[in-house]
Design a protein around this motif. Structure first.
Motif, PDB file in Angstrom:
ATOM      1  N   VAL A 547       0.853  -1.190   0.000  1.00  0.00           N
ATOM      2  CA  VAL A 547       0.000   0.000   0.000  1.00  0.00           C
ATOM      3  C   VAL A 547       0.890   1.241   0.000  1.00  0.00           C
ATOM      4  N   VAL A 548       0.521   2.244  -0.774  1.00  0.00           N
ATOM      5  CA  VAL A 548       1.209   3.537  -0.762  1.00  0.00           C
ATOM      6  C   VAL A 548       0.169   4.600  -0.422  1.00  0.00           C
ATOM      7  N   PHE A 549       0.548   5.515   0.473  1.00  0.00           N
ATOM      8  CA  PHE A 549      -0.408   6.493   1.024  1.00  0.00           C
ATOM      9  C   PHE A 549       0.145   7.894   0.807  1.00  0.00           C
ATOM     10  N   TYR A 550      -0.652   8.744   0.158  1.00  0.00           N
ATOM     11  CA  TYR A 550      -0.299  10.150  -0.058  1.00  0.00           C
ATOM     12  C   TYR A 550      -1.277  11.021   0.720  1.00  0.00           C
ATOM     13  N   LEU A 551      -0.791  11.818   1.641  1.00  0.00           N
ATOM     14  CA  LEU A 551      -1.637  12.798   2.327  1.00  0.00           C
ATOM     15  C   LEU A 551      -1.705  14.077   1.501  1.00  0.00           C
ATOM     16  N   ALA A 552      -2.862  14.717   1.522  1.00  0.00           N
ATOM     17  CA  ALA A 552      -3.007  15.999   0.843  1.00  0.00           C
ATOM     18  C   ALA A 552      -2.244  17.070   1.615  1.00  0.00           C
ATOM     19  N   GLN A 553      -1.576  17.922   0.864  1.00  0.00           N
ATOM     20  CA  GLN A 553      -0.815  19.018   1.474  1.00  0.00           C
ATOM     21  C   GLN A 553      -1.120  20.277   0.667  1.00  0.00           C
ATOM     22  N   GLY A 554      -2.158  20.990   1.111  1.00  0.00           N
ATOM     23  CA  GLY A 554      -2.596  22.138   0.337  1.00  0.00           C
ATOM     24  C   GLY A 554      -3.227  21.683  -0.962  1.00  0.00           C
ATOM     25  N   LYS A 555      -2.708  22.178  -2.078  1.00  0.00           N
ATOM     26  CA  LYS A 555      -3.238  21.822  -3.389  1.00  0.00           C
ATOM     27  C   LYS A 555      -2.415  20.754  -4.086  1.00  0.00           C
ATOM     28  N   SER A 556      -1.603  20.047  -3.339  1.00  0.00           N
ATOM     29  CA  SER A 556      -0.794  18.968  -3.911  1.00  0.00           C
ATOM     30  C   SER A 556      -0.710  17.833  -2.896  1.00  0.00           C
ATOM     31  N   LEU A 557       0.037  16.802  -3.259  1.00  0.00           N
ATOM     32  CA  LEU A 557       0.202  15.644  -2.385  1.00  0.00           C
ATOM     33  C   LEU A 557       1.560  15.694  -1.701  1.00  0.00           C
ATOM     34  N   ALA A 558       1.580  15.254  -0.465  1.00  0.00           N
ATOM     35  CA  ALA A 558       2.835  15.176   0.281  1.00  0.00           C
ATOM     36  C   ALA A 558       3.630  13.958  -0.196  1.00  0.00           C
ATOM     37  N   ALA A 559       4.810  13.775   0.365  1.00  0.00           N
ATOM     38  CA  ALA A 559       5.648  12.629   0.005  1.00  0.00           C
ATOM     39  C   ALA A 559       4.918  11.332   0.357  1.00  0.00           C
ATOM     40  N   PRO A 560       5.080  10.291  -0.457  1.00  0.00           N
ATOM     41  CA  PRO A 560       4.340   9.047  -0.213  1.00  0.00           C
ATOM     42  C   PRO A 560       4.900   8.257   0.969  1.00  0.00           C
ATOM     43  N   GLN A 561       4.005   7.529   1.642  1.00  0.00           N
ATOM     44  CA  GLN A 561       4.381   6.575   2.676  1.00  0.00           C
ATOM     45  C   GLN A 561       4.040   5.184   2.155  1.00  0.00           C
ATOM     46  N   THR A 562       4.980   4.270   2.225  1.00  0.00           N
ATOM     47  CA  THR A 562       4.752   2.918   1.721  1.00  0.00           C
ATOM     48  C   THR A 562       4.605   1.948   2.886  1.00  0.00           C
ATOM     49  N   PHE A 563       3.716   0.987   2.709  1.00  0.00           N
ATOM     50  CA  PHE A 563       3.458  -0.057   3.698  1.00  0.00           C
ATOM     51  C   PHE A 563       3.552  -1.393   2.955  1.00  0.00           C
ATOM     52  N   MET A 564       4.560  -2.166   3.285  1.00  0.00           N
ATOM     53  CA  MET A 564       4.850  -3.379   2.532  1.00  0.00           C
ATOM     54  C   MET A 564       4.239  -4.602   3.213  1.00  0.00           C
ATOM     55  N   ALA A 565       3.645  -5.475   2.387  1.00  0.00           N
ATOM     56  CA  ALA A 565       3.058  -6.709   2.918  1.00  0.00           C
ATOM     57  C   ALA A 565       4.150  -7.659   3.395  1.00  0.00           C
ATOM     58  N   MET A 566       5.313  -7.629   2.742  1.00  0.00           N
ATOM     59  CA  MET A 566       6.457  -8.446   3.157  1.00  0.00           C
ATOM     60  C   MET A 566       7.480  -7.533   3.825  1.00  0.00           C
ATOM     61  N   ALA A 567       8.063  -8.030   4.893  1.00  0.00           N
ATOM     62  CA  ALA A 567       8.990  -7.207   5.679  1.00  0.00           C
ATOM     63  C   ALA A 567      10.167  -6.722   4.842  1.00  0.00           C
ATOM     64  N   ASP A 568      10.608  -7.548   3.883  1.00  0.00           N
ATOM     65  CA  ASP A 568      11.772  -7.186   3.076  1.00  0.00           C
ATOM     66  C   ASP A 568      11.373  -6.568   1.737  1.00  0.00           C
ATOM     67  N   GLY A 569      10.114  -6.125   1.626  1.00  0.00           N
ATOM     68  CA  GLY A 569       9.641  -5.546   0.373  1.00  0.00           C
ATOM     69  C   GLY A 569      10.260  -4.184   0.104  1.00  0.00           C
ATOM     70  N   ASP A 570      10.290  -3.814  -1.172  1.00  0.00           N
ATOM     71  CA  ASP A 570      10.848  -2.529  -1.589  1.00  0.00           C
ATOM     72  C   ASP A 570       9.735  -1.710  -2.228  1.00  0.00           C
ATOM     73  N   GLY A 571       9.450  -0.555  -1.654  1.00  0.00           N
ATOM     74  CA  GLY A 571       8.359   0.282  -2.163  1.00  0.00           C
ATOM     75  C   GLY A 571       8.773   1.249  -3.247  1.00  0.00           C
ATOM     76  N   ALA A 572      10.037   1.173  -3.707  1.00  0.00           N
ATOM     77  CA  ALA A 572      10.503   2.135  -4.710  1.00  0.00           C
ATOM     78  C   ALA A 572       9.717   2.025  -6.012  1.00  0.00           C
ATOM     79  N   ALA A 573       9.245   0.811  -6.330  1.00  0.00           N
ATOM     80  CA  ALA A 573       8.517   0.624  -7.586  1.00  0.00           C
ATOM     81  C   ALA A 573       7.188   1.351  -7.591  1.00  0.00           C
ATOM     82  N   TYR A 574       6.662   1.669  -6.401  1.00  0.00           N
ATOM     83  CA  TYR A 574       5.351   2.302  -6.310  1.00  0.00           C
ATOM     84  C   TYR A 574       5.439   3.811  -6.118  1.00  0.00           C
ATOM     85  N   THR A 575       6.627   4.360  -6.062  1.00  0.00           N
ATOM     86  CA  THR A 575       6.785   5.796  -5.815  1.00  0.00           C
ATOM     87  C   THR A 575       7.533   6.503  -6.938  1.00  0.00           C
TER      88      THR A 575
END
Length: 898
Positions: A547-575
């Motif tokens: 899962v990748v989560f973007y919070l709204a920051q004014g009229k744009s999105l803030a930096a993404p937060q990634t939540f990986m299903a596997m502990a050793d997962g890499d979220g770079a592909a989703y950002t």
């Protein structure tokens, strides 16, 4: 005369809000026809030329290539955007350039063929989605469409023409248009135009005349188009009527059942037309049963398409879980107030006389008050869902050995029972128990079925005469074998069903637990970051996906937060840039997009807006790849996102309330300050001005003592004003957070001496005593500010005590703190005033003192200064009479050198 009913303030606010929301949206005009060649594009171009003559900025976004001279002539003088060239399978395709149109942003743009399917790689799968984005950008759009392209009419048109049209638009696009202009000509005139080559080339024209363009088809299509336009006008009138009459409502509620049947799409369209005709609400219900866990991928994809179709036609899609589909539908209908249920004919037919009751029969028995409508299907043959077992892929040697071991144990127990003289019925029971245990401990039904057969053969081999053969002498043995097999088969089947239901129940309970847990965790979250962490973690637990989560920051999105299903997962592909671009599109357009959708479907994640109505608070990406979420998972996920949106809205509202409270407090501070200054500055300034005027006018005639008195009064008033200005400046610095401490080690006796030099002249009427327990007491302080603290407290004692009273300043040490007490023996401070004595603008004595009223800032300022030094200040009673002000400062150690 009946008095006109006025709208409530809430209704007026809602109406204003709707107008504001629609103010920035473009207007859509559809040129509507019943067949190709009626002149839709020509009429659209002529209307565009008329708009340009009125001064409207008009641009042609895309026009289908035409060989008709009249149409081509209408293009002259109109700006035309270059088409977007897309390579697909070696063919260069011409498409509408959406980005160029938004960048150009004309007042009006022309986009032909609303139902067109875009080439792969386009942002949207359908052109009507391009048009919706143009409208959201505030651009007016002219477009064209034929009657056969409207979703709910697709089956009706197919039954007339024998041709199924695959390019369709949702009904809400047509009904939501601001204007629909019907372009109509007589069917015979249309056929004549076709024969004259004004529509297609000769070869195409002849083919069209043989298939689609006959008078019967065209008359029927024209009738449908006219009726559809009339229906649209009726819907608009109903909306106006609902807005004007509070009592106008309908209690009709249409329910259609979703399935993966190929004919379910027709049933959904029919139910949608019924909901429109009855002016009722429309719900599509999917009952997820245990059998759905093993259906093929093709059936799952068809089910998703049917759900999407129901949503397009305005249905609210709901999902429930249960083994008895009829009971689940009846229960949902009772709870939701459903009045009519729409099913297909296949659900109302028995294949054989001895077949089990149909869905319609069971529905009628479970909910006798419901109206059930049976819809004919295009294919009269009974549809039966094919279940994909995939036995070869699930073979496990562990289950084989378990089955063999249980069979061997059952045989061993049977040998023991036979040796002990037990009857054959006991031995049969042992084998049935073994089959039941096999069904429980193995993962697939095949093992219990095979075990049932092998148990019968084993019983025959070991325990029937003749022994150790598969023959049987007793005539009753075949019946015994059959009963034994059926008993084993039935018990194993029931055990497998119970296991399956238990697994589904566990999965349902787990998902529900996550939903409830999410609600509890969100209530404990204190800010948007904690809300994002909670929801991201819960979605990962629920879906077992990244899962990748973007919070709204004014009229744009803030930096993404990634939540990986596997502990050793890499979220770079989703950002990456592409994924962020999809997330930003969802944020700006308030629409879901990404994987498994028709918008930017090449993304790795499915992106959804976390929103409350039209306000987007965040964007969530689910790494689904090419496999869509199942219905129940999707329902729970949307519920969690709904909870998240409410939590973020509450957090935003709380922060806005806090800011409003700060602004209100500051505004109150300013109001109190101005109110106090307007009164209290006028008194000393009037005194100074009056005394100075007396001296200037009568200076020579005034005696020495009187003149001295006037000078002293001017001095006192000026000193009071100086202290007031000092306090005001200090308060301003404290409120703005700009006060900086210049900390140094200072001798307390020197600081007190400096403060007493600036004390009010009235101090001569009081006795001021300074006491210090040690010769040298040093404190770490900003000397200028502490001098002001002492001045304010001593002035306060002078002001509120009678002449001749004693004011004692005492300095001691306690641990690592210096304690300063300023005591008087005046009238004291009431207990109810002590709690507020350090509040800004509060005065315990509301009377006038020396013709000047206290602003109530001095003690509040003292508290702020002392607290800034890391000390404390308090007010105490002085026994037997009076008041003690006590404050502390950090002690500075004194080092003496010999």
């Amino acid at each position: 005369m009946e008095q006109e009913k006025r709208k409530s303030p809430e209704e007026l606010l809602d109406a204003i809000k709707r107008q504001e929301q629609g103010a920035g949206r473009g207007h859509l005009k559809i040129f509507f026809g019943y067949a190709a060649g009626v002149g839709k594009t020509y009429a659209m171009l002529r209307a565009a030329r008329a708009a340009k003559q009125r001064g409207v900025d008009v641009t042609i976004g895309y026009i289908e290539p035409h060989s008709r001279p009249d149409t081509i002539a209408q293009l002259q003088g109109l700006e035309q955007l270059p088409p977007l060239q897309i390579e697909h399978k070696g063919i260069r395709l011409r498409e509408f350039d959406l980005d160029a149109a938004i960048s150009r942003k004309p007042e009006l743009i022309l986009v032909d063929e609303l139902a067109h399917t875009n080439a792969p790689g386009s942002r949207h799968a359908k052109r009507y989605q391009d048009v919706e984005e143009l409208l959201r950008a505030g651009i007016d759009v002219y477009t064209t469409v034929n009657v056969q392209h409207i979703e709910s009419l697709n089956d009706m048109v197919a039954s007339i023409t024998g041709i199924t049209v695959h390019e369709r638009i949702p009904d809400h696009v047509f009904d939501g248009a601001d204007q629909v202009e019907l372009v109509d000509i007589e069917p015979q005139d249309l056929i004549d135009r076709l024969r004259d080559g004004k529509i297609y080339r000769e070869a195409q024209a002849q083919k069209a005349l043989l298939n689609f363009f006959d008078v019967k088809n065209l008359v029927a299509l024209r009738e449908i188009a006219l009726r559809r336009c009339a229906d649209r006008i009726n819907r608009m009138a109903e909306k106006v009527l609902q807005a004007q009459q509070d009592g106008y409502y309908t209690d009709e509620h249409i329910l259609v059942c979703l399935s993966s049947s190929p004919t379910n799409a027709k049933i959904i369209r029919t139910a949608a037309r019924m909901a429109g005709a009855f002016k009722g609400s429309f719900t599509a219900l999917y009952v997820e049963s245990p059998q759905q866990a093993v259906v093929g991928e093709k059936s799952k994809r068809r089910l998703r398409e049917n759900m999407h179709l129901a949503e397009q036609l305005g249905a609210t899609v709901e999902t429930v879980y249960g083994n008895d589909i009829a009971q689940q539908i009846a229960a949902f209908a009772r709870v939701s107030g459903v009045s009519k249920i729409v099913v297909g004919r296949s659900n109302a037919q028995r294949k054989y006389v001895w077949s089990k009751a149909t869905l319609t029969e069971r529905l009628a028995a479970a909910a006798p008050n419901l109206d059930i409508y049976i819809i004919p299907e295009m294919d009269g043959s009974r549809y039966k869902e094919r279940v994909k077992r995939r036995l070869d892929n699930t073979f496990a040697w562990a289950d084989v050995w378990k089955s063999l071991l249980i069979l061997a144990l059952a045989t061993a127990v049977g040998v023991l029972f036979n040796y002990l003289g037990f009857s054959e019925a006991n031995i049969i029971t042992v084998y049935i128990l073994g089959v039941l245990i096999t069904a429980v401990v193995t993962r697939r039904r095949i093992y219990s079925l095979v075990s049932s057969i092998v148990s019968v053969l084993t019983f025959n081999y070991f325990f029937t005469d003749p022994y150790f053969t598969l023959s049987a002498y007793d005539k009753g043995y075949p019946a015994t074998f059959l009963i034994m097999f059926l008993a084993a088969f039935i018990t194993s089947t029931l055990a497998v069903q119970l296991k399956r239901q238990a697994r589904q129940a566990a999965a349902t309970a787990y998902r529900t637990k996550i939903l409830l847990e999410t609600n509890q965790l969100l209530q404990k979250s204190h800010n948007a970051g904690e809300i994002a962490d909670t929801v991201g973690g819960q979605l990962t637990k629920l879906l077992k996906r990244d899962v990748v989560f973007y919070l709204a920051q004014g009229k744009s999105l803030a930096a993404p937060q990634t939540f990986m299903a596997m502990a050793d997962g890499d979220g770079a592909a989703y950002t990456g840039d592409n994924e962020r671009a999809v997330a930003n599109w969802v944020f700006k357009n308030n629409k879901h997009a990404g994987a498994t959708t028709n918008t930017l479907g090449g993304a790795q994640c499915l992106y959804l807006a976390v929103r409350v109505i039209d306000k987007v608070y965040a964007v969530v990406g689910i790494a689904v790849g090419a496999e869509a979420l199942d219905a129940f998972e999707n329902s729970i996920m949307l519920s969690i996102l709904g909870e998240c949106a409410l939590a973020l809205e509450n957090d935003t509202a709380q922060r806005e309330r806090e800011q409003a409270a700060i602004l209100a407090k500051n505004e109150q501070l300013r109001a109190n300050l101005l109110r106090s200054i307007s009164h209290d500055l006028r008194t000393p300034l009037t005194s100074i001005s009056g005394n100075a005027g007396i001296l200037m006018a009568n200076g020579e005639d005034i005696g020495r003592e009187k003149k001295r008195q006037l000078y002293e009064d001017i001095y006192d008033d000026a000193l009071w004003l100086i202290n007031l200005v000092e306090n005001l400046l200090s308060v301003t610095r404290i409120e703005e957070g700009t006060m900086r401490l210049n900390l140094t080690a200072e001798l307390m006796d020197e600081v007190i001496t400096e403060a007493l030099r600036h004390i009010n002249r009235k101090s001569v009427e009081h006795t001021i005593v300074v006491q210090q327990e040690q010769e040298f007491i040093m404190a770490k302080m900003d000397a200028k500010l502490i001098v002001q603290v002492i001045i304010n407290i001593v002035d306060n004692a002078i002001k509120y005590t009678q002449p001749g009273s004693t004011i004692t300043i005492n300095t001691t040490t306690e641990g690592k703190m210096v304690v300063v007490t300023i005591a008087d023996n005046g009238g004291g401070i009431p207990d109810e005033a002590k709690a507020r004595i350090f509040d800004m603008f509060y005065t315990a004595n509301k009377g006038i003192v020396d013709s000047r009223r206290s602003l109530g800032m001095g003690l509040a300022l003292c508290k702020s200064i002392v607290n800034a030094h890391g000390g404390e200040i308090a007010v105490l009673d002085n026994k037997p009479a009076g008041t003690i002000f006590r404050f502390t400062l950090p002690l500075e150690e004194v080092t003496l050198h010999e």
